[in-house]
Motif scaffolding. Structure first.
Motif, PDB file in Angstrom:
ATOM      1  N   HIS A  78       0.830  -1.215   0.000  1.00  0.00           N
ATOM      2  CA  HIS A  78       0.000   0.000   0.000  1.00  0.00           C
ATOM      3  C   HIS A  78       0.862   1.261   0.000  1.00  0.00           C
ATOM      4  O   HIS A  78       0.624   2.196  -0.741  1.00  0.00           O
ATOM      5  CB  HIS A  78      -0.936  -0.020   1.207  1.00  0.00           C
ATOM      6  CG  HIS A  78      -1.944   1.082   1.204  1.00  0.00           C
ATOM      7  ND1 HIS A  78      -1.631   2.365   1.600  1.00  0.00           N
ATOM      8  CD2 HIS A  78      -3.239   1.094   0.847  1.00  0.00           C
ATOM      9  CE1 HIS A  78      -2.715   3.115   1.478  1.00  0.00           C
ATOM     10  NE2 HIS A  78      -3.705   2.366   1.026  1.00  0.00           N
ATOM     11  N   ARG A  79       1.834   1.386   0.855  1.00  0.00           N
ATOM     12  CA  ARG A  79       2.817   2.466   0.973  1.00  0.00           C
ATOM     13  C   ARG A  79       2.262   3.807   1.456  1.00  0.00           C
ATOM     14  O   ARG A  79       2.969   4.802   1.432  1.00  0.00           O
ATOM     15  CB  ARG A  79       3.563   2.678  -0.360  1.00  0.00           C
ATOM     16  CG  ARG A  79       4.293   1.441  -0.798  1.00  0.00           C
ATOM     17  CD  ARG A  79       5.310   1.647  -1.856  1.00  0.00           C
ATOM     18  NE  ARG A  79       4.934   2.544  -2.922  1.00  0.00           N
ATOM     19  CZ  ARG A  79       5.787   3.028  -3.805  1.00  0.00           C
ATOM     20  NH1 ARG A  79       7.050   2.699  -3.744  1.00  0.00           N
ATOM     21  NH2 ARG A  79       5.379   3.827  -4.761  1.00  0.00           N
ATOM     22  N   ASP A  80       1.010   3.868   1.903  1.00  0.00           N
ATOM     23  CA  ASP A  80       0.490   5.141   2.424  1.00  0.00           C
ATOM     24  C   ASP A  80      -0.580   4.889   3.491  1.00  0.00           C
ATOM     25  O   ASP A  80      -1.640   5.494   3.473  1.00  0.00           O
ATOM     26  CB  ASP A  80      -0.071   5.993   1.288  1.00  0.00           C
ATOM     27  CG  ASP A  80      -0.214   7.470   1.672  1.00  0.00           C
ATOM     28  OD1 ASP A  80       0.426   7.904   2.656  1.00  0.00           O
ATOM     29  OD2 ASP A  80      -0.961   8.181   0.995  1.00  0.00           O
ATOM     30  N   ILE A  81      -0.279   3.990   4.430  1.00  0.00           N
ATOM     31  CA  ILE A  81      -1.228   3.708   5.505  1.00  0.00           C
ATOM     32  C   ILE A  81      -1.162   4.839   6.525  1.00  0.00           C
ATOM     33  O   ILE A  81      -0.105   5.158   7.049  1.00  0.00           O
ATOM     34  CB  ILE A  81      -0.905   2.359   6.190  1.00  0.00           C
ATOM     35  CG1 ILE A  81      -1.209   1.216   5.248  1.00  0.00           C
ATOM     36  CG2 ILE A  81      -1.685   2.193   7.489  1.00  0.00           C
ATOM     37  CD1 ILE A  81      -2.672   1.045   4.906  1.00  0.00           C
ATOM     38  N   LYS A  82      -2.311   5.463   6.729  1.00  0.00           N
ATOM     39  CA  LYS A  82      -2.471   6.522   7.722  1.00  0.00           C
ATOM     40  C   LYS A  82      -3.953   6.612   8.052  1.00  0.00           C
ATOM     41  O   LYS A  82      -4.789   6.008   7.363  1.00  0.00           O
ATOM     42  CB  LYS A  82      -1.933   7.849   7.208  1.00  0.00           C
ATOM     43  CG  LYS A  82      -2.562   8.327   5.919  1.00  0.00           C
ATOM     44  CD  LYS A  82      -1.883   9.574   5.398  1.00  0.00           C
ATOM     45  CE  LYS A  82      -2.485   9.979   4.052  1.00  0.00           C
ATOM     46  NZ  LYS A  82      -1.814  11.128   3.477  1.00  0.00           N
ATOM     47  N   ALA A  83      -4.290   7.346   9.087  1.00  0.00           N
ATOM     48  CA  ALA A  83      -5.671   7.389   9.580  1.00  0.00           C
ATOM     49  C   ALA A  83      -6.657   7.911   8.536  1.00  0.00           C
ATOM     50  O   ALA A  83      -7.808   7.491   8.512  1.00  0.00           O
ATOM     51  CB  ALA A  83      -5.742   8.218  10.857  1.00  0.00           C
ATOM     52  N   THR A  84      -6.239   8.809   7.652  1.00  0.00           N
ATOM     53  CA  THR A  84      -7.156   9.315   6.632  1.00  0.00           C
ATOM     54  C   THR A  84      -7.442   8.279   5.542  1.00  0.00           C
ATOM     55  O   THR A  84      -8.426   8.407   4.825  1.00  0.00           O
ATOM     56  CB  THR A  84      -6.624  10.607   5.968  1.00  0.00           C
ATOM     57  OG1 THR A  84      -5.316  10.356   5.470  1.00  0.00           O
ATOM     58  CG2 THR A  84      -6.602  11.754   6.950  1.00  0.00           C
ATOM     59  N   ASN A  85      -6.596   7.270   5.416  1.00  0.00           N
ATOM     60  CA  ASN A  85      -6.783   6.235   4.403  1.00  0.00           C
ATOM     61  C   ASN A  85      -7.420   4.964   4.960  1.00  0.00           C
ATOM     62  O   ASN A  85      -7.434   3.932   4.293  1.00  0.00           O
ATOM     63  CB  ASN A  85      -5.455   5.900   3.731  1.00  0.00           C
ATOM     64  CG  ASN A  85      -4.967   7.028   2.862  1.00  0.00           C
ATOM     65  OD1 ASN A  85      -5.741   7.899   2.475  1.00  0.00           O
ATOM     66  ND2 ASN A  85      -3.693   7.037   2.556  1.00  0.00           N
TER      67      ASN A  85
END
Length: 119
Positions: A78-85
């Motif tokens: 994924h390379r962009d795991i954060k709370a907004t995603n």
């Protein structure tokens, strides 16, 4: 490719529309918006998440990532795991979204990387 992935902790992608330089993705509707909004949004949008619910969300995210990395026939990082995603359904089940920086992994490669990507 992403619409072919089916897992309880991945958002369902129903379709997309490309017009000029505009891209629109059509996801399933998730009643509780993003994890970021639930945790850090305005007082009206914040949700009270007890510790068992928080643990359920964390484990769900981990299961979604394990599916992407190890269990699906397409190996995706994924390379962009954060709370907004991370989106939350009506029962506060987490669903990973926004595969804009995702990378399809080759069969022999590992998902471990030291390269910086995302926000």
């Amino acid at each position: 490719m992403i619409s072919a992935l089916q897992h309880p902790h991945l958002v369902k992608l129903y379709g997309c529309c490309i017009e000029g330089n505009q891209l629109m993705l059509i996801y399933e509707y998730l009643e509780n918006n993003s994890l970021a909004r639930a945790l850090f949004g305005t007082n009206e949008s914040q949700l009270t998440l007890d510790w068992p619910t928080r643990m359920k969300i964390c484990i769900g995210i981990a299961r979604g990532l394990a599916y992407l990395h190890e269990e699906s026939r397409l190996k995706i990082v994924h390379r962009d795991i954060k709370a907004t995603n991370v989106l939350l359904d009506k029962n506060l089940n987490p669903k990973i979204s926004d595969f804009g920086l995702a990378k399809l992994d080759e069969e022999d490669n590992t998902h471990i990387s030291t390269r910086v990507a995302g926000t």
